[in-house]
Design an enzyme around this catalytic site. Structure first.
Site, PDB file in Angstrom:
ATOM      1  N   ASN A 157      42.799  41.501  51.192  1.00 48.42           N
ATOM      2  CA  ASN A 157      42.181  40.197  50.922  1.00 48.42           C
ATOM      3  C   ASN A 157      43.273  39.196  50.603  1.00 48.42           C
ATOM      4  O   ASN A 157      44.360  39.566  50.157  1.00 48.42           O
ATOM      5  CB  ASN A 157      41.228  40.311  49.722  1.00 48.42           C
ATOM      6  CG  ASN A 157      40.500  39.013  49.431  1.00 48.42           C
ATOM      7  OD1 ASN A 157      40.064  38.314  50.355  1.00 48.42           O
ATOM      8  ND2 ASN A 157      40.371  38.669  48.164  1.00 48.42           N
ATOM      9  N   HIS A 187      43.793  35.717  48.269  1.00 43.14           N
ATOM     10  CA  HIS A 187      43.149  35.007  47.162  1.00 43.14           C
ATOM     11  C   HIS A 187      44.013  33.806  46.784  1.00 43.14           C
ATOM     12  O   HIS A 187      45.234  33.937  46.668  1.00 43.14           O
ATOM     13  CB  HIS A 187      42.991  35.953  45.966  1.00 43.14           C
ATOM     14  CG  HIS A 187      42.291  35.323  44.809  1.00 43.14           C
ATOM     15  ND1 HIS A 187      40.921  35.130  44.782  1.00 43.14           N
ATOM     16  CD2 HIS A 187      42.761  34.801  43.652  1.00 43.14           C
ATOM     17  CE1 HIS A 187      40.588  34.530  43.656  1.00 43.14           C
ATOM     18  NE2 HIS A 187      41.687  34.314  42.950  1.00 43.14           N
ATOM     19  N   SER A 189      47.901  35.066  46.844  1.00 46.97           N
ATOM     20  CA  SER A 189      48.259  36.487  46.794  1.00 46.97           C
ATOM     21  C   SER A 189      47.504  37.238  47.881  1.00 46.97           C
ATOM     22  O   SER A 189      46.317  36.992  48.092  1.00 46.97           O
ATOM     23  CB  SER A 189      47.837  37.105  45.452  1.00 46.97           C
ATOM     24  OG  SER A 189      48.297  36.358  44.353  1.00 46.97           O
ATOM     25  N   ASP A 220      38.932  40.792  42.844  1.00 45.96           N
ATOM     26  CA  ASP A 220      40.269  40.165  42.831  1.00 45.96           C
ATOM     27  C   ASP A 220      41.243  40.931  41.943  1.00 45.96           C
ATOM     28  O   ASP A 220      42.215  40.360  41.429  1.00 45.96           O
ATOM     29  CB  ASP A 220      40.190  38.698  42.379  1.00 45.96           C
ATOM     30  CG  ASP A 220      39.289  37.863  43.284  1.00 45.96           C
ATOM     31  OD1 ASP A 220      39.246  38.149  44.488  1.00 45.96           O
ATOM     32  OD2 ASP A 220      38.632  36.943  42.775  1.00 45.96           O
TER      33      ASP A 220
END
Ligand code: GRF
Length: 214
Positions: A108, A110, A137, A146
């Site tokens: 992912n 973020h 990030s 997260d």
């Protein structure tokens, strides 16, 4: 056979576009087998179609609960045997089953320097906290929202004139460099999630990942 990506989106898809462009410009040795969106009107779907990438749209509201929706996503995505699943603005919390199924293959991006500012409105959070630096990030996804181990970050400095809008623009520009770069590490077989942490070239990365990578 080049590295197979599946990209999951919900909205604009500017990160998807950056990945499409990196592949076209041969900065990323991979191919996108499928783009999946939970939002039927996501702008990113048009980007995928324009690039000739198969798309799947699954409106999560048509499933009774998160588990059954995620199970359907797994069924659809596994047909493409993805080496890496790329969350690119996918605005759904994922079930433990989904995350576990793709453990070590699920990434992912973020818009904050994790572990600072998890969740939404990260630029607002950074301004409210008086941060002098901010950024984005890329991390492996775990069940903690997260909270998965960070692979790499890109940072910008925050000035007194910055607003949510200016931060968003500058951070997104960094995202578009950072994400394809990290995916190229995956494509080269250099990046893994091991029980002891994230490894790049068999070296365990520090908790902040590779600093200033994008
Ligand atoms: C990005 O800011 C990303 O960090 C966050 O969602 C946003 C997606 O933007 N996870 P886009 O759809 O790629 O333009």
């Amino acid at each position: 056979m080049s590295h197979t990506l599946a990209v999951l989106i919900s909205g604009n898809g500017s990160n998807l576009q950056a990945i499409i462009d990196a592949i076209a410009e041969q900065r990323l040795n991979a191919h996108i087998a499928v783009v999946l969106s939970n939002n039927t009107t996501a702008t990113g779907l048009g980007r995928a179609i324009k690039a000739g990438i198969p798309t799947i749209t699954l409106d999560h509201r048509c499933w009774p609960d998160r588990e059954s929706f995620d199970q359907e996503m797994i069924r659809e995505l596994d047909r493409f045997a993805p080496d890496t699943l790329v969350l690119a603005g996918f605005m759904r919390i994922l079930s433990g089953h989904f995350v576990g199924h793709y453990q070590g293959r699920l990434l992912n991006i973020h818009p904050s320097l994790l572990p600072r500012h998890r969740g939404l409105h990260t630029h607002r959070q950074a301004l409210a906290a008086g941060d002098t630096e901010h950024g984005c990030s890329v991390h492996f996804v775990t069940e903690e929202l997260d909270g998965g181990p960070v692979i790499a970050q890109s940072r910008i400095s925050v000035s007194a004139n910055d607003t949510e809008q200016t931060l968003s623009e500058r951070v997104q520009a960094r995202e578009h460099v950072l994400y394809p770069r990290v995916l190229q590490w995956r494509a080269e077989g250099r990046l893994s999630l091991k029980p002891q942490g994230v490894t790049l070239d068999d070296q365990i990365l520090p908790t902040e990942g590779v600093r200033d990578a994008g």
